[in-house]
Design a protein around this motif. Structure first.
Motif, mmCIF file in Angstrom:
data_model
loop_
_atom_site.group_PDB
_atom_site.id
_atom_site.type_symbol
_atom_site.label_atom_id
_atom_site.label_comp_id
_atom_site.label_asym_id
_atom_site.label_seq_id
_atom_site.Cartn_x
_atom_site.Cartn_y
_atom_site.Cartn_z
ATOM 1 N N MET A 168 29.013 34.255 54.820
ATOM 2 C CA MET A 168 28.403 34.025 53.545
ATOM 3 C C MET A 168 28.507 35.276 52.689
ATOM 4 O O MET A 168 27.637 36.116 52.686
ATOM 5 N N THR A 169 29.586 35.412 51.964
ATOM 6 C CA THR A 169 29.760 36.566 51.108
ATOM 7 C C THR A 169 30.079 36.135 49.689
ATOM 8 O O THR A 169 30.630 35.075 49.460
ATOM 9 N N THR A 170 29.707 36.962 48.762
ATOM 10 C CA THR A 170 30.055 36.782 47.379
ATOM 11 C C THR A 170 30.542 38.125 46.882
ATOM 12 O O THR A 170 29.789 39.086 46.848
ATOM 13 N N ASP A 171 31.842 38.184 46.544
ATOM 14 C CA ASP A 171 32.424 39.455 46.103
ATOM 15 C C ASP A 171 32.151 40.558 47.115
ATOM 16 O O ASP A 171 31.714 41.649 46.770
ATOM 17 N N ASP A 172 32.370 40.259 48.378
ATOM 18 C CA ASP A 172 32.194 41.196 49.489
ATOM 19 C C ASP A 172 30.753 41.635 49.720
ATOM 20 O O ASP A 172 30.501 42.596 50.415
ATOM 21 N N LYS A 173 29.812 40.946 49.130
ATOM 22 C CA LYS A 173 28.395 41.225 49.389
ATOM 23 C C LYS A 173 27.868 40.179 50.352
ATOM 24 O O LYS A 173 28.043 38.990 50.141
ATOM 25 N N ILE A 174 27.238 40.631 51.405
ATOM 26 C CA ILE A 174 26.663 39.720 52.380
ATOM 27 C C ILE A 174 25.317 39.248 51.846
ATOM 28 O O ILE A 174 24.451 40.050 51.513
ATOM 29 N N LEU A 175 25.159 37.950 51.747
ATOM 30 C CA LEU A 175 23.939 37.374 51.186
ATOM 31 C C LEU A 175 22.812 37.314 52.210
ATOM 32 O O LEU A 175 23.060 37.201 53.410
ATOM 33 N N PRO A 176 21.578 37.369 51.738
ATOM 34 C CA PRO A 176 20.425 37.214 52.637
ATOM 35 C C PRO A 176 20.450 35.854 53.330
ATOM 36 O O PRO A 176 20.993 34.891 52.804
ATOM 37 N N VAL A 177 19.824 35.800 54.490
ATOM 38 C CA VAL A 177 19.805 34.595 55.307
ATOM 39 C C VAL A 177 18.358 34.207 55.589
ATOM 40 O O VAL A 177 17.540 35.058 55.948
ATOM 41 N N GLU A 178 18.057 32.932 55.426
ATOM 42 C CA GLU A 178 16.722 32.450 55.764
ATOM 43 C C GLU A 178 16.571 32.388 57.273
ATOM 44 O O GLU A 178 17.476 31.968 57.992
ATOM 45 N N VAL A 179 15.416 32.825 57.760
ATOM 46 C CA VAL A 179 15.124 32.841 59.192
ATOM 47 C C VAL A 179 13.914 31.945 59.436
ATOM 48 O O VAL A 179 12.870 32.122 58.809
ATOM 49 N N PRO A 180 14.030 30.973 60.346
ATOM 50 C CA PRO A 180 12.862 30.137 60.646
ATOM 51 C C PRO A 180 11.765 30.963 61.325
ATOM 52 O O PRO A 180 12.055 31.851 62.132
ATOM 53 N N ALA A 181 10.525 30.680 60.993
ATOM 54 C CA ALA A 181 9.403 31.410 61.587
ATOM 55 C C ALA A 181 9.411 31.294 63.106
ATOM 56 O O ALA A 181 9.010 32.222 63.807
ATOM 57 N N THR A 182 9.904 30.179 63.613
ATOM 58 C CA THR A 182 9.931 29.965 65.061
ATOM 59 C C THR A 182 10.935 30.881 65.763
ATOM 60 O O THR A 182 10.881 31.017 66.984
ATOM 61 N N ALA A 183 11.813 31.528 65.008
ATOM 62 C CA ALA A 183 12.795 32.440 65.601
ATOM 63 C C ALA A 183 12.200 33.822 65.862
ATOM 64 O O ALA A 183 12.817 34.651 66.529
ATOM 65 N N LEU A 184 10.999 34.059 65.336
ATOM 66 C CA LEU A 184 10.343 35.359 65.500
ATOM 67 C C LEU A 184 9.260 35.291 66.561
ATOM 68 O O LEU A 184 8.610 34.255 66.727
ATOM 69 N N SER A 185 9.044 36.412 67.226
ATOM 70 C CA SER A 185 7.907 36.492 68.143
ATOM 71 C C SER A 185 6.634 36.501 67.304
ATOM 72 O O SER A 185 6.656 36.796 66.102
ATOM 73 N N GLU A 186 5.515 36.200 67.927
ATOM 74 C CA GLU A 186 4.240 36.196 67.213
ATOM 75 C C GLU A 186 3.938 37.580 66.640
ATOM 76 O O GLU A 186 3.472 37.708 65.505
ATOM 77 N N ASP A 187 4.220 38.627 67.414
ATOM 78 C CA ASP A 187 3.995 39.995 66.927
ATOM 79 C C ASP A 187 4.870 40.309 65.725
ATOM 80 O O ASP A 187 4.409 40.910 64.753
ATOM 81 N N ALA A 188 6.133 39.938 65.782
ATOM 82 C CA ALA A 188 7.047 40.207 64.670
ATOM 83 C C ALA A 188 6.588 39.472 63.411
ATOM 84 O O ALA A 188 6.594 40.040 62.311
ATOM 85 N N LEU A 189 6.176 38.223 63.554
ATOM 86 C CA LEU A 189 5.699 37.451 62.413
ATOM 87 C C LEU A 189 4.422 38.072 61.836
ATOM 88 O O LEU A 189 4.298 38.221 60.617
ATOM 89 N N ASN A 190 3.500 38.464 62.710
ATOM 90 C CA ASN A 190 2.268 39.109 62.246
ATOM 91 C C ASN A 190 2.567 40.393 61.481
ATOM 92 O O ASN A 190 1.973 40.662 60.433
#
Length: 88
Positions: A1-23
């Motif tokens: 996912m690039t636009t003019d060689d810039k890597i775009l941000p990616v959405e991350v599901p909350a379930t992909a994070l540990s509880e500590d990381a989400l907190n």
């Protein structure tokens, strides 16, 4: 996912994070947002619960930026205003 060689941000599901990381992500978001809540003071814990509900509803998204190698929370409205090229 690039636009003019810039890597775009990616959405991350909350379930992909540990509880500590989400907190930690929620806490960081709250601290960046500021502390002026109007006439009533809102506790960090209550604000954290509010943000967690917004994530569950889909009003706030977790976004990972590969260029800075960091994650943040962003409201869907704010993302649209910033014209992020990601499906929200």
């Amino acid at each position: 996912m690039t636009t003019d060689d810039k890597i775009l941000p990616v959405e991350v599901p909350a379930t992909a994070l540990s509880e500590d990381a989400l907190n930690n992500l929620i806490s960081s978001f709250i601290l960046r947002e500021g502390t002026d809540y109007g006439r009533e003071e809102v506790s960090h814990e209550k604000k954290s619960e509010q943000v967690r509900r917004q994530i569950k509803k889909g009003d706030v998204k977790i976004v990972y930026d590969p260029e800075t190698q960091s994650a943040t929370l962003i409201s869907v409205d704010s993302a649209r205003r910033q014209c992020l090229n990601m499906p929200l």
